[in-house]
Design a protein around this motif. Structure first.
Motif, PDB file in Angstrom:
ATOM      1  N   GLU A 570     -30.415   2.768  -3.200  1.00 43.86           N
ATOM      2  CA  GLU A 570     -30.260   2.763  -1.731  1.00 43.86           C
ATOM      3  C   GLU A 570     -28.982   3.512  -1.313  1.00 43.86           C
ATOM      4  O   GLU A 570     -28.995   4.290  -0.371  1.00 43.86           O
ATOM      5  N   HIS A 571     -27.900   3.273  -2.039  1.00 46.28           N
ATOM      6  CA  HIS A 571     -26.633   3.938  -1.672  1.00 46.28           C
ATOM      7  C   HIS A 571     -26.702   5.449  -1.918  1.00 46.28           C
ATOM      8  O   HIS A 571     -25.929   6.202  -1.350  1.00 46.28           O
ATOM      9  N   SER A 572     -27.584   5.857  -2.799  1.00 47.79           N
ATOM     10  CA  SER A 572     -27.659   7.279  -3.154  1.00 47.79           C
ATOM     11  C   SER A 572     -28.621   8.061  -2.266  1.00 47.79           C
ATOM     12  O   SER A 572     -28.604   9.285  -2.257  1.00 47.79           O
ATOM     13  N   TYR A 573     -29.458   7.346  -1.545  1.00 50.31           N
ATOM     14  CA  TYR A 573     -30.554   8.001  -0.828  1.00 50.31           C
ATOM     15  C   TYR A 573     -30.120   8.520   0.535  1.00 50.31           C
ATOM     16  O   TYR A 573     -29.465   7.819   1.294  1.00 50.31           O
ATOM     17  N   TYR A 574     -30.447   9.765   0.849  1.00 50.39           N
ATOM     18  CA  TYR A 574     -30.332  10.239   2.221  1.00 50.39           C
ATOM     19  C   TYR A 574     -31.417  11.271   2.472  1.00 50.39           C
ATOM     20  O   TYR A 574     -32.066  11.754   1.541  1.00 50.39           O
ATOM     21  N   VAL A 575     -31.617  11.551   3.757  1.00 48.65           N
ATOM     22  CA  VAL A 575     -32.664  12.494   4.107  1.00 48.65           C
ATOM     23  C   VAL A 575     -32.015  13.763   4.634  1.00 48.65           C
ATOM     24  O   VAL A 575     -31.153  13.713   5.510  1.00 48.65           O
ATOM     25  N   ARG A 576     -32.388  14.881   4.024  1.00 47.22           N
ATOM     26  CA  ARG A 576     -31.833  16.157   4.460  1.00 47.22           C
ATOM     27  C   ARG A 576     -32.673  16.661   5.628  1.00 47.22           C
ATOM     28  O   ARG A 576     -33.887  16.764   5.540  1.00 47.22           O
ATOM     29  N   GLU A 577     -31.996  16.925   6.763  1.00 49.85           N
ATOM     30  CA  GLU A 577     -32.705  17.454   7.930  1.00 49.85           C
ATOM     31  C   GLU A 577     -33.087  18.898   7.640  1.00 49.85           C
ATOM     32  O   GLU A 577     -32.401  19.618   6.930  1.00 49.85           O
ATOM     33  N   GLY A 578     -34.171  19.329   8.186  1.00 49.77           N
ATOM     34  CA  GLY A 578     -34.586  20.709   7.962  1.00 49.77           C
ATOM     35  C   GLY A 578     -35.985  20.879   8.507  1.00 49.77           C
ATOM     36  O   GLY A 578     -36.435  20.079   9.328  1.00 49.77           O
ATOM     37  N   ASP A 579     -36.680  21.932   8.061  1.00 44.72           N
ATOM     38  CA  ASP A 579     -38.060  22.126   8.499  1.00 44.72           C
ATOM     39  C   ASP A 579     -38.855  20.855   8.218  1.00 44.72           C
ATOM     40  O   ASP A 579     -39.564  20.333   9.058  1.00 44.72           O
ATOM     41  N   GLU A 580     -38.722  20.391   6.974  1.00 48.12           N
ATOM     42  CA  GLU A 580     -39.313  19.112   6.645  1.00 48.12           C
ATOM     43  C   GLU A 580     -38.170  18.190   6.289  1.00 48.12           C
ATOM     44  O   GLU A 580     -37.175  18.624   5.742  1.00 48.12           O
ATOM     45  N   GLN A 581     -38.334  16.897   6.569  1.00 46.20           N
ATOM     46  CA  GLN A 581     -37.320  15.940   6.140  1.00 46.20           C
ATOM     47  C   GLN A 581     -37.555  15.654   4.667  1.00 46.20           C
ATOM     48  O   GLN A 581     -38.628  15.223   4.274  1.00 46.20           O
ATOM     49  N   ARG A 582     -36.511  15.918   3.870  1.00 50.79           N
ATOM     50  CA  ARG A 582     -36.656  15.778   2.425  1.00 50.79           C
ATOM     51  C   ARG A 582     -35.669  14.748   1.893  1.00 50.79           C
ATOM     52  O   ARG A 582     -34.485  14.796   2.212  1.00 50.79           O
ATOM     53  N   GLY A 583     -36.135  13.843   1.062  1.00 44.11           N
ATOM     54  CA  GLY A 583     -35.250  12.850   0.476  1.00 44.11           C
ATOM     55  C   GLY A 583     -34.380  13.436  -0.625  1.00 44.11           C
ATOM     56  O   GLY A 583     -34.805  14.339  -1.342  1.00 44.11           O
ATOM     57  N   VAL A 584     -33.153  12.943  -0.699  1.00 45.58           N
ATOM     58  CA  VAL A 584     -32.226  13.364  -1.748  1.00 45.58           C
ATOM     59  C   VAL A 584     -31.596  12.109  -2.341  1.00 45.58           C
ATOM     60  O   VAL A 584     -31.327  11.149  -1.615  1.00 45.58           O
ATOM     61  N   LEU A 585     -31.388  12.097  -3.654  1.00 40.39           N
ATOM     62  CA  LEU A 585     -30.626  11.020  -4.293  1.00 40.39           C
ATOM     63  C   LEU A 585     -29.330  11.626  -4.814  1.00 40.39           C
ATOM     64  O   LEU A 585     -29.343  12.457  -5.721  1.00 40.39           O
TER      65      LEU A 585
END
Lengths: 709, 709
Positions: A570-585
């Motif tokens: 959970e602490h590692s997860y964020y969503v990169r804004e862009g054309d598509e919303q992509r998850g990043v750990l």
């Protein structure tokens, strides 16, 4: 068993809400007083208007806060779908319909766990020369009787009286009361709580009811057996989906039971913790350590708890990996030789006193905390600090990490002080590491049960001369006096001992009676017997002791690896804004399942030798890597590996063929540099070994801007 | 279950004994023939004398061999006492009296196992990008019903009819017959076999009896149920210590059973192997691998078998660590892309044919073995070679290692070919790794049971056009014709399918009947129904297929880590002659629990900074080390660490203080060199990483001869 995770739910309210509530309470008192003295309307009305205005203001604020919370709410389902898609973990036996509370780890989850455990061994075992042991999961009943688990390792369960559905009693109470409070808050803020089919309409609660529910939730651990039953009846707690009444709570032991061997007469359990294995091997470990103190044993392995209602994903499961340390220390010298190394570590400590005062955690240095007696002793403090440093090192957000002291009512039966590392996530503050001072409880219990001495023998620099009360049996008279009952009387005499020492108070008590002429005692057969001074003699004698023998205290840091792993996700997860919303750990490189992705920009045989160079080079440095030569676009392949938390990507392209340079991309900045293969390999090695940072790399090498294909 | 370890006992007899036995048999025939033709005494006597002389010669040879064996016998008790003393492992729960078949690993055993597993991951998982998974130990009954374990994972047990003592039936037969053969050999060589109290005197066996016993021992796996019972009665097998009769054999399932969840209605088992967890996750793994074939999953974890009579230390235990690989491969393409890398590896292969011919293993290159069809396919051959290389790398003596093919009667129910890595020790040849081609057995079974497709979908370069027989139901007539029985008839029709394909033979069979006018069939309700061509139509149609769908075959290398570890301990153990006989474990550095011992020559504070330099340097290289600053003599401290198998020792002495040099001692040669600390650290690093050897070091640096203090 003590339920060790804390109530879930929202964070503390914003300060202006608290202030407003105070103001409303005060204003209410004002109005009440005016009413009591039957004040005239012209004096009452303005105060009443002010009260209503304050209440309206609060209502608006609560509404706004609720909307904010909704918006900021952690996107748990987004993370969960990523974790399943990339097979970090998944419910076990899913093609057979699955079983609650059992999970399998796929390749990235497995690698993540291996990396956490490997850092754990480095940080604790290697750093402090701990003695690692591996003990069996299967455990005979006798051992767990001694440890108290057969009797006490149980939760209360209740059944829906009509459907037979089973609930863990305290969870049910918590769930129902939280729901009522939440519904009430919604009603007060003007929103309509969700109606449940077949159940009465939700009515607003009185202030007394709210206060009572909140108190019950705070002190739920105190309700056991009949108290818990009465509570359920009084508050009319029912099964939430059916609205049916529930049965009286009964204890359910959480250990998995089995039979060892073919006779069917030898009961065993799967261990509920790894600790007992350490204790049973204490003597061998102490000898292995050539009798030097203090020392610690360590173990990584599975434990099993047959939870009544497993839930919250990896946070409450039936089979889990634990990493436990048992640090054996002289109970009279609980200072720690390396305490100076952590003395200045500052961390959020949430003491029992602060919890009682409903205050928050305080940031303190561990040195100060031990000096002020907030933490009982240096050894406990040392481990509290080391645990904190470990969790931060593997990537837990320090802003969502605190060390919380157990309140006296939640302490396990063996502990004399205990601090939990709690990590906050969308499930609330969750206990992930416990650090308990188990005192000499376990070693004493096993020693008493088996008659095996589990002690430290310390050579004294000079002998201690001490006077002690002792009891001698006059054998010549004793046997003939009691005949076949001698054993029962001897049993009584043995009960005056503690270990192999006489208990002075008990002896003096018996001496008092003897001095009256004769002492009437109860033998171990339940019958009464009479003792006189010609049968036994009690006197003080002088002893010279060259060796001090003691049962060591045990400080136990105990890590729930699955819980840590989930909170970290959970602490590692964020969503990169862009054309598509992509998850990043955004794992730190040290625990990332794969450190480097290696990819050709497109399918072409001319890239193959360069790919091989990169892979061989990385393998030589022992850096885990993965080649992705699938047909997907470079962007898609980057995105896939962002989801896996791969921090670095090396791309081989047409320019590589010309000049042997490759690009190196960093996951979070998505910035790239372009250098020779050998340089890039060295940079990755330094990054993984934390000898440099990406900012330093960016500062040193020019940024490369690539046309995506 | 198939008993996978081989008969224990002595090695093959010396060749002259075999020749002599042949000669005696032939001479016996000569004598027999002369007697049959009633030859005169002057012709018979010399032949008879020759026979007797040959027999006497054999007797002397056997006696000599028995004495040799006794002398060369591996000193197992010496090794075992070392292993307990240094806490490599010890019986679990010993202070509670212990439980057969459960062992705890102490610090050196734990480190040894960790190092073996770490090399295993390097050698297999990293090297071949295998997908590591971690699945649960708890397994629901349904899964193990499908895999066949609930029905078949059992051994026969018998009870002493008077004492109730329990024996594993085949072990008992083996033990009793081996004892009878051994006693007989002793009798023949003139020695007296050990008399057992209360049991009849041992009588010599007839040649027929010997032959029968030997045959039974060879084919014991073939005796099941009533056959086994008859065998026990016929050979009068009794409990060895009491001489009492035993009961008829009954099957005992070897899985530990437990209840999952609080209802008491959900039966589970502890897994008896880790394999099923891989198979259940096949679909996720295949997707994780982006649909590429072949690939492998790997797993390290515990398995549990409730052995009837655990024995032979770590070789037959109730809880053990396994490392398993499941390699998924197209059943029509079992070649391996990296086969060339192992083609020339030469290893001792003991084929089923060779075993039938009672010949020994043959040394062959793996390439030749696959070409000649001794090993079924490249993939199986690849893993057979890789397993061999792994075992040799961790220190197994290649002279006591062979790859043995399963005979058809001992193959597990799922396997279509299987090779075991067998390691020889004082317990005989023991299976330590199995390498089975499980074909598509497991995936097919789970798929059929759950209805979940566990298949590979291969895009075909061009579509395949194929004619197929299909069955269509005329829905308009079918329902009205059978009404509420339609389901039972439909059930029959479904049984003509295999997966989602019609079975051609079954369809044509039905078509034959239909062509006679009507077909009588049995519905799934057991009743008969009639089918006609207005209800169903069977015809040949042309299909175009763009995708080939298949269930992959599975090649499974499966490692019993505890067994490997124990055999390795035997191969590593030797006794150094000297004033006292001292045990040494000659582990290769890569698996040694501790790589370097660091010790001051005596107690003195001036040594401390140098000790710290050495330790810090070693830790920086990630080389495990241990400081021994106990008061014992330097010789004693070396000896203690020889027993732990520590390959290198660095000693700080008075000269160190003068010139910063330390001595470096190698365990097996006990030779030393003396160099600067930094040089010694580099040398150790190169030795541990196998970049140099001790002989090379000795050749390069002058030997140092130290006066021991």
């Amino acid at each position: 068993m003590t339920d060790t995770d804390r109530p879930t739910g929202s964070a503390d309210p914003a300060p202006d809400i608290t202030a407003l509530k105070d103001a409303i309470a005060k204003q209410g008192d004002v109005v009440k007083a005016l009413k009591a003295e039957k004040a005239p309307k012209e004096r009452l009305q303005p105060e009443l208007d002010r009260l209503l205005a304050l209440k309206e203001e609060l209502k608006q604020l609560l509404l706004k806060e609720a909307q904010e919370n909704e918006k900021n709410k952690f996107d748990r389902s987004g993370l969960e779908s990523l974790l399943i898609k990339r097979f970090f973990y998944a419910p076990s036996f899913q093609i057979y319909g699955g079983i609650a509370g059992l999970y399998d780890y796929g390749p990235p989850g497995c690698a993540l766990q291996n990396n956490i455990l490997s850092l754990w061994r480095q940080h604790f075992v290697l750093e402090e020369d701990m003695l690692e042991v591996e003990c069996t999961n299967l455990t005979p009943e006798a051992v767990l009787q001694t440890s108290g688990h057969v009797e006490r390792f149980a939760d209360y369960m209740v059944k829906d009286t009509k459907t037979g559905d089973i609930f863990r009693a305290d969870h049910l109470v918590k769930q129902v009361l939280n729901q009522r409070l939440e519904d009430d808050t919604k009603l007060r803020s003007g929103a309509a709580p969700k109606a449940v089919k077949g159940q009465p309409k939700v009515e607003p609660l009185t202030a007394d009811q709210r206060a009572e529910y909140e108190l019950v939730l705070e002190t739920l651990d105190n309700y056991q057996g009949e108290d818990l039953h009465q509570l359920i009846r009084r508050l009319d707690i029912r099964a939430p989906e059916t609205g049916n009444e529930v049965t009286a709570p009964v204890l359910f032991n959480l250990m998995f039971e089995t039979q060892i061997g073919p006779t069917g007469q030898f009961k065993g359990y799967l261990r509920p913790e790894t600790a007992q294995g350490h204790f049973l091997n204490f003597k061998r470990l102490y000898e292995f350590n050539t009798g030097q103190m203090p020392f610690a044993s360590a173990s990584v392995g599975k434990s099993f708890r047959n939870e009544i209602s497993p839930r919250q994903g990896l946070l409450r499961v039936r089979e889990f990996t634990m990493a436990e340390i048992e640090h054996y220390v002289d109970p009279t010298k609980k200072d720690h030789p390396r305490f100076d190394e952590v003395r200045d570590v500052v961390l959020p400590l949430y003491s029992a006193t602060a919890q009682e005062a409903a205050a928050g955690p305080t940031k303190l240095s561990i040195g100060e905390a031990v000096e002020k007696g907030i933490i009982n002793n240096q050894t406990l403090g040392y481990f509290v600090a080391r645990i904190y440093l470990f969790l931060v090192r593997i990537g837990v957000d320090p802003a969502r990490l605190r060390m919380r002291q157990h309140m006296s009512n939640e302490m396990a039966h063996y502990a004399c002080d205990c601090w939990d590392a709690e990590i906050q996530s969308s499930y609330g503050w969750i206990e992930c590491v416990g650090c308990a001072d188990r005192s000499a409880y376990d070693l004493t219990a096993h020693s008493n049960k088996t008659g095996e001495k589990l002690v430290v023998r310390e050579q004294l620099p000079e002998p201690i001369i001490a006077d002690k009360w002792v009891l001698d049996v006059n054998k010549k008279n004793f046997g003939p006096a009691f005949k076949k009952n001698a054993k029962a009387v001897q049993g009584y005499l043995d009960s005056l001992k503690e270990g192999d020492q006489w208990n002075e108070a008990r002896l003096l008590d018996l001496l008092d009676k003897l001095n009256t002429g004769k002492a009437t005692i109860t033998g171990t057969d339940g019958n009464e017997y009479e003792l006189t001074t010609d049968l036994i003699k009690i006197e003080k004698r002088t002893f010279k002791e060259y060796v001090r023998e003691y049962i060591p205290s045990v400080i136990e840091p105990s890590f729930g690896i699955g819980r840590i792993l989930y909170q970290l996700l959970e602490h590692s997860y964020y969503v990169r804004e862009g054309d598509e919303q992509r998850g990043v750990l955004k794992f730190p490189a040290c625990i990332a399942p794969i450190k480097a992705l290696v990819l050709p920009i497109s399918h072409s045989d001319e890239f193959l030798p360069f790919i091989k160079d990169v892979v061989t080079g990385l393998r030589r440095f022992n850096i885990s890597n993965k080649v992705d030569d699938s047909g997907s676009s470079i962007g898609k392949r980057y995105a896939r590996n962002d989801e896996l938390g791969t921090p670095f990507a090396v791309t081989v392209d047409f320019q590589t063929v010309q000049d042997q340079t490759v690009t190196l991309r960093e996951r979070d900045s998505t910035k790239q540099i372009r250098e020779k293969i050998s340089t890039v390999l060295e940079i990755i090695k330094d990054l993984v070994e934390e000898k440099t940072t990406w900012s330093e790399v960016e500062a040193k090498y020019p940024t490369f801007v690539q046309q995506e294909l």
